[in-house]
Enzyme design. Structure first.
Site, short mmCIF file in Angstrom:
data_model
loop_
_atom_site.label_atom_id
_atom_site.label_comp_id
_atom_site.label_asym_id
_atom_site.label_seq_id
_atom_site.Cartn_x
_atom_site.Cartn_y
_atom_site.Cartn_z
N HIS A 1 36.17 -20.26 -9.85
CA HIS A 1 37.33 -19.36 -9.81
C HIS A 1 38.25 -19.68 -8.63
CE1 HIS A 1 34.88 -16.53 -7.18
NE2 HIS A 1 36.06 -16.26 -6.68
N ASP B 1 29.51 -20.66 -11.43
CA ASP B 1 30.84 -20.56 -10.81
C ASP B 1 31.04 -21.59 -9.70
OD1 ASP B 1 33.30 -19.73 -9.93
OD2 ASP B 1 32.80 -17.61 -9.84
N SER C 1 34.52 -16.40 -1.26
CA SER C 1 34.22 -17.08 -2.51
C SER C 1 34.15 -18.58 -2.27
CB SER C 1 35.32 -16.79 -3.53
OG SER C 1 35.16 -15.51 -4.04
N1 ARG Z 1 34.92 -11.19 -8.35
C1 ARG Z 1 35.06 -12.53 -7.86
C2 ARG Z 1 35.76 -12.52 -6.52
O1 ARG Z 1 36.57 -11.68 -6.24
C3 ARG Z 1 35.87 -13.37 -8.75
C4 ARG Z 1 35.19 -13.76 -9.97
C5 ARG Z 1 36.12 -14.48 -10.91
N2 ARG Z 1 35.69 -14.26 -12.25
C6 ARG Z 1 36.40 -13.62 -13.18
N3 ARG Z 1 35.84 -13.33 -14.33
N4 ARG Z 1 37.65 -13.26 -12.99
O2 ARG Z 1 35.56 -13.42 -5.74
#
Ligand code: ARG
Length: 751
Positions: free
Chosen positions: A93, A229, A669
């Site tokens: 992501h 991911d 992330s």
């Molecule tokens: N919740 C994750 C973050 O803020 C991002 C994950 C991305 N995945 C998605 N399905 N949008 O780092």
């Protein structure tokens, strides 16, 4: 060993230090002083020098801040170096935007994945930068010793800025480094960060979204999770090793340190630390501040983002090209939308406001028990809250004006870009001098030519039918949620003309404006006329929306020097009240580490969550009718044949994700999750639903970090994608179980 532990506990008690393993985003330069003993006690085997050193290479040299700026002040994600040839891991992501930009209907890397099978195939990404921290310094004294304590408001900001600019210039070595100075603990401390910024960062590999984004927005922010991911980039440098813009001559970077990768897997209670660039937390907010965030700030955002997502989705489902165009914007908005909803729920469920109120009561008792304190700190909370009350009354117009008005549809943004041209055309009209007029005309046609050449890029991720619907829905929300003094005149007129039908208004605007269609824009730019520009409805909307946004912003951001001072004093007072507590600063996009353990949790009464998920869980979630839960045939085949190579567990299963109790937030992330030996055990990519309030209050019982296991990452690269050239450049550590080692030695043929 035990005695050693007791000794440490005794030392901690004597010095009065209370350190909690899981909570806290700590500053690397203090690792030796604040955290090291505790970390060692929990399983860390490296020395402080091996982790953070300014003079020799250390673990911190493998940590990368990712940004879209050549001189970043903050980082959208973290990455980590994993080879001596500049290879970097981050999240899928985090690479999503880059992957999307390279995707077309013919090369849909989002859907199919991308694997460069040679250096030549690696794809450059304009604007993407990778920052490495060279060192950080405490500059609190250099700043605060030169500023009077009574100086407040803009005068204080200006005085601080003057000193910081000087410090930055001194540390930048003639522009070689990007230097950033940031305030910590609400202006009670300041630190300077020196970074080297690399500007040639290429895409090397990405799994298909059916792996990298498996579970999609349904599973996002949640456990149990089955997402691979991760994505892979490579940093390039000039031939002499210095940072450089993209060039064919560039060579793979040789980082000062890269992380070895462990294939040994994790077990409950294992030590785990995470290094990266957490973006922002607000852990010392007052109870009123929390109420402001969840009850005033988030609801309009949830409203507008929800409608936008719904409108985009309709069009994305109908057309692959549209799906690719909007994929990245959609993912970003969907992620924030769910975050806002989750945080509101979390704050309620965990009674964050009640807990804060209780704390503030204790605080006021402490303040009031001493006349001197009362004098100094008696008003801090009320001063802070006074500003919050004012903001509660002014946030709603600001949000609607910015996200449904100015930032609502793309056509408004496109039109906004022409205000510079407008002022040039206006000047031209006034110009009487013939020579000057000719010069001005020349300038304008140059500007217009350049704008024409940018049109393809500007409109790359735009679809007229989609944006027209978005415009209709956003304009409707604007109209319904704001008082009439915020209505642009053109909206009032069109609302009357089309009897409140926002879709008819949208039809009109897109028909009459040149900015909804790049071909019409190009025609306009070939011979731009002031008259045409000024009667273009999208252009008029953009100007009037802008005026409304400025008005809303001014009433929201009324200067309140007393509140800023009170925030500084509140922080100072809390630290004075609790001298034994180790305070850690709020996240502010500077390098931090957090340490804790691999741990399961119980999300609700009678429910227990394991700390690992498996490939079998990916298969169990499969739903071919839902694009979030499609499983690639190749992955299924590998599952069925249990072809896991060295990446499976001893019991023949494939671990996908695991949990730790580390303290992270957005910006982390892509951060490396590292074991006690300094090896990469996974890549952090999410938080969990039960602790969504964590940016405001840490929730020790519930808070977990969701990590993709390094074994799954390597399994996908190797077995799924066949990108063995990448596996070959990694430093892989796998401990041989004792008996097997004997067998292997026996098998070695003697010559
Ligand atoms: N919740 C994750 C973050 O803020 C991002 C994950 C991305 N995945 C998605 N399905 N949008 O780092």
């Amino acid at each position: 060993m035990k005695r050693f532990t007791y000794l440490i506990v005794a030392l901690l008690l004597v010095s009065g230090i209370k350190v909690k393993a899981d909570e806290g985003m700590w500053l690397p330069m203090f690792i030796d002083r604040l955290n090291y003993v505790d970390m060692q006690n929990k399983g860390l085997q490296l020395t402080p020098e091996e982790i953070y050193s300014v003079n020799s290479s250390s673990l911190k040299d493998a940590i990368v801040g990712l940004s879209n700026s050549p001189a970043p002040q903050g980082y959208f994600c973290t990455g980590e170096m994993v080879s001596s040839q500049g290879l970097m891991f981050t999240n899928h992501h985090c690479g999503f935007d880059a992957i999307q930009k390279h995707s077309t209907v013919d090369h849909d890397y989002l859907a199919d994945g991308f694997w460069a099978m040679s250096f030549e195939e690696e794809l450059p990404n304009e604007g993407l930068t990778a920052s490495f921290l060279i060192r950080m310094d405490d500059v609190t004294d250099s700043i605060l010793n030169n500023i009077s304590d009574t100086l407040i408001g803009q005068a204080r900001t200006a005085a601080i800025k003057e000193i910081t600019e000087r410090l930055k210039t001194n540390a930048s070595e003639d522009g070689k480094y990007n230097v950033v100075v940031k305030s910590f603990f609400n202006g009670n401390e300041y630190y300077l960060f020196v970074y080297e910024v690399y500007r040639d960062v290429r895409l090397v590999g990405a799994p298909p979204s059916s792996i990298g984004k498996y579970g999609g927005d349904t599973d996002n922010w949640m456990w149990p999770r089955h997402t691979g991911d991760f994505s892979i980039f490579r940093i390039y440098t000039a031939p002499d090793g210095s940072p450089a813009e993209y060039s064919e001559e560039n060579v793979p970077m040789v980082p000062k340190h890269h992380l070895p990768i462990s294939l040994d897997g994790v077990e409950k209670d294992d030590f785990a630390m995470i290094w990266g660039f957490p973006g922002s937390t607000d852990r010392y907010l007052t109870a009123k501040g929390v109420e402001f965030t969840t009850e005033y700030y988030f609801p309009p955002l949830i409203d507008v983002f929800g409608k936008k997502l719904e409108t985009w989705k309709k069009h994305m489902n109908e057309d692959q090209a549209v799906r690719i165009k909007y994929a990245s914007q959609y993912a970003m908005i969907a992620n924030s939308w769910k975050y806002f909803i989750g945080q509101r729920k979390g704050v309620k469920n965990l009674d964050v406001i009640g807990t804060k109120e209780k704390y503030q009561k204790e605080f006021m008792n402490w303040v009031n028990s001493d006349p001197e304190r009362k004098e100094k700190y008696g008003n801090v909370i009320s001063d802070i809250d006074e500003q919050i009350l004012q903001q509660m009354g002014s946030i709603k117009p600001l949000i609607y004006a910015s996200v449904s008005g100015m930032g609502g549809s793309q056509i408004i943004g496109f039109a906004r870009n022409y205000s510079g041209l407008e002022s040039k055309l206006e000047k031209l009209k006034e110009e009487k001098d013939k020579k000057k007029k000719a010069k001005a005309e020349e300038k304008i046609s140059k500007m217009a030519e350049e704008m024409i050449s940018n049109l393809d890029e500007d409109y790359k991720d735009y679809d007229m039918a989609t944006d027209k619907d978005v415009f209709a829905e956003m304009t409707k929300l604007y109209y319904e949620n704001l008082a009439s003094d915020m209505y642009p005149e053109i909206l009032v007129d069109l609302h009357k003309k089309f009897k409140g039908d926002f879709y008819a208004i949208a039809d009109y605007v897109f028909e009459e404006s040149v900015f909804g269609d790049p071909k019409k824009t190009e025609e306009f730019l070939k011979d731009p006329k002031l008259k045409d520009l000024q009667k273009d409805p999208a252009f008029i909307f953009s100007k009037q929306y802008m005026a409304g946004l400025m008005k809303a912003s001014q009433s929201f951001r009324q200067e309140n020097p007393a509140a800023a001072k009170a925030e500084r004093l509140y922080m100072q007072a809390m630290r004075e009240m609790e001298p034994d507590r180790y305070f850690y600063p709020n996240a502010n996009s500077t390098m931090r580490f957090t340490y804790g353990q691999v741990l399961p949790y119980s999300p609700a009464d009678a429910v227990e969550y394991d700390y690992v998920t498996h490939l079998s869980g990916v298969i169990a979630k499969e739903d071919p009718s839902n694009d979030e839960f499609i499983v690639a045939p190749k992955l299924k085949e590998l599952y069925e044949t249990k072809d896991y190579g060295p990446y499976g567990t001893e019991c023949g299963s494939m671990v996908v994700c695991f949990l730790t109790n580390n303290d992270i937030t957005g910006g982390n992330s892509g951060s490396p999750v590292i074991n006690g030996k300094g090896e990469l055990i996974g890549i952090a990519f999410d938080g969990n639903w039960e602790a969504m309030s964590s940016d405001i209050a840490f929730a020790p019982k519930f808070q977990r970090t969701i990590v993709v296991d390094s074994r799954y990452v390597l399994f996908i690269i190797d077995k799924f994608a066949g990108a063995t050239r990448l596996i070959d450049e990694l430093t892989i550590h796998k401990q041989m179980p004792e008996p097997e080692r004997v067998e292997m030695m026996e098998e070695v043929p003697t010559e």
